[in-house]
Design a protein around this motif. Sequence first.
Motif, PDB file in Angstrom:
ATOM      1  N   ALA A  14      35.329  30.478  40.017  1.00  0.00           N
ATOM      2  CA  ALA A  14      34.376  30.901  41.047  1.00  0.00           C
ATOM      3  C   ALA A  14      35.028  30.953  42.425  1.00  0.00           C
ATOM      4  CB  ALA A  14      33.177  29.956  41.065  1.00  0.00           C
ATOM      5  N   LEU A  15      35.855  29.958  42.744  1.00  0.00           N
ATOM      6  CA  LEU A  15      36.511  29.944  44.051  1.00  0.00           C
ATOM      7  C   LEU A  15      37.514  31.087  44.179  1.00  0.00           C
ATOM      8  CD1 LEU A  15      37.089  26.100  44.460  1.00  0.00           C
ATOM      9  CD2 LEU A  15      35.421  27.513  45.669  1.00  0.00           C
ATOM     10  N   ILE A  16      38.280  31.328  43.132  1.00  0.00           N
ATOM     11  CA  ILE A  16      39.251  32.416  43.139  1.00  0.00           C
ATOM     12  C   ILE A  16      38.541  33.762  43.296  1.00  0.00           C
ATOM     13  CG2 ILE A  16      40.887  33.668  41.671  1.00  0.00           C
ATOM     14  CD1 ILE A  16      41.767  30.875  40.601  1.00  0.00           C
ATOM     15  N   ALA A  17      37.441  33.927  42.577  1.00  0.00           N
ATOM     16  CA  ALA A  17      36.699  35.189  42.644  1.00  0.00           C
ATOM     17  C   ALA A  17      36.064  35.397  44.016  1.00  0.00           C
ATOM     18  CB  ALA A  17      35.620  35.215  41.562  1.00  0.00           C
ATOM     19  N   GLU A  18      35.442  34.358  44.566  1.00  0.00           N
ATOM     20  CA  GLU A  18      34.729  34.529  45.829  1.00  0.00           C
ATOM     21  C   GLU A  18      35.655  34.691  47.025  1.00  0.00           C
ATOM     22  OE1 GLU A  18      31.345  32.400  48.607  1.00  0.00           O
ATOM     23  OE2 GLU A  18      31.228  32.262  46.430  1.00  0.00           O
ATOM     24  N   PHE A  19      36.736  33.912  47.057  1.00  0.00           N
ATOM     25  CA  PHE A  19      37.589  33.905  48.242  1.00  0.00           C
ATOM     26  C   PHE A  19      38.846  34.753  48.093  1.00  0.00           C
ATOM     27  CE2 PHE A  19      35.497  29.607  48.775  1.00  0.00           C
ATOM     28  CZ  PHE A  19      34.578  30.072  49.710  1.00  0.00           C
ATOM     29  N   GLY A  20      39.081  35.303  46.901  1.00  0.00           N
ATOM     30  CA  GLY A  20      40.249  36.142  46.704  1.00  0.00           C
ATOM     31  C   GLY A  20      41.565  35.375  46.673  1.00  0.00           C
ATOM     32  N   TRP A  21      41.483  34.087  46.431  1.00  0.00           N
ATOM     33  CA  TRP A  21      42.706  33.296  46.319  1.00  0.00           C
ATOM     34  C   TRP A  21      43.440  33.715  45.051  1.00  0.00           C
ATOM     35  CZ3 TRP A  21      39.833  27.992  46.896  1.00  0.00           C
ATOM     36  CH2 TRP A  21      39.376  27.841  48.209  1.00  0.00           C
ATOM     37  N   SER A  22      44.743  33.619  45.083  1.00  0.00           N
ATOM     38  CA  SER A  22      45.519  33.905  43.874  1.00  0.00           C
ATOM     39  C   SER A  22      45.531  32.653  42.992  1.00  0.00           C
ATOM     40  CB  SER A  22      46.944  34.302  44.238  1.00  0.00           C
ATOM     41  OG  SER A  22      47.654  33.178  44.731  1.00  0.00           O
ATOM     42  N   ARG A  23      45.835  32.864  41.744  1.00  0.00           N
ATOM     43  CA  ARG A  23      45.957  31.714  40.829  1.00  0.00           C
ATOM     44  C   ARG A  23      47.111  30.819  41.263  1.00  0.00           C
ATOM     45  NH1 ARG A  23      42.646  32.336  36.417  1.00  0.00           N
ATOM     46  NH2 ARG A  23      41.988  34.446  35.976  1.00  0.00           N
TER      47      ARG A  23
END
Length: 185
Positions: free
Chosen positions: A38-47
């Motif tokens: 969810a955090l990666i999807a919402e904020f666009g952070w990379s893995r």
Amino acid sequence: MGYRAEFLSHWRPLLAASIGMALGLALNHYVMSLFAPALIAEFGWSRAQYALVGSTPFVTMFLIPLAGRFTDKVGARKAAALGFTILPLSYLALSFMSGSFGLYLAILVIKSILGTLTTTMVFARVIVERFDKARGIALSIVMSGAPLVAALAVPLIGAVIEDYGWRNGYRALAAISVFGGIATF
């Protein structure tokens, strides 16, 4: 004092230490990966960015001895009280994040350092001070609390994240840690 008598005399500190251990920072290790998608999807952070979360224990390990010294100076009760104050506030801070990965890591580091006051370092001290003949089983009981609670909490927090979002997942963790602190004391 005999083996059985230690349990009869010290069951309350044993229960408190078990609850504190189960609902303190140890629970965090079981549920944090639930938030990643969810955090990666919402904020666009990379893995790769999110993988840096795994480095926070390395960063905080140099400061943990200070938390141990603090516990030595003020005692387990006051140390745990501070830990159980900071831990839910940290989860609440995470629930209000706006996407800065640096802020996310900073909150995690603070949570890790001061949340350590809700871990083995504090609760093993409670047991060691009271148990002699039954120390091994008492420590085993305390250490068994976190995985037992995690078996229930992981699906619960996962469902909260899925149904109500990651922010409410962190708020649920805040509520759980508040309950843990109250029940411990």
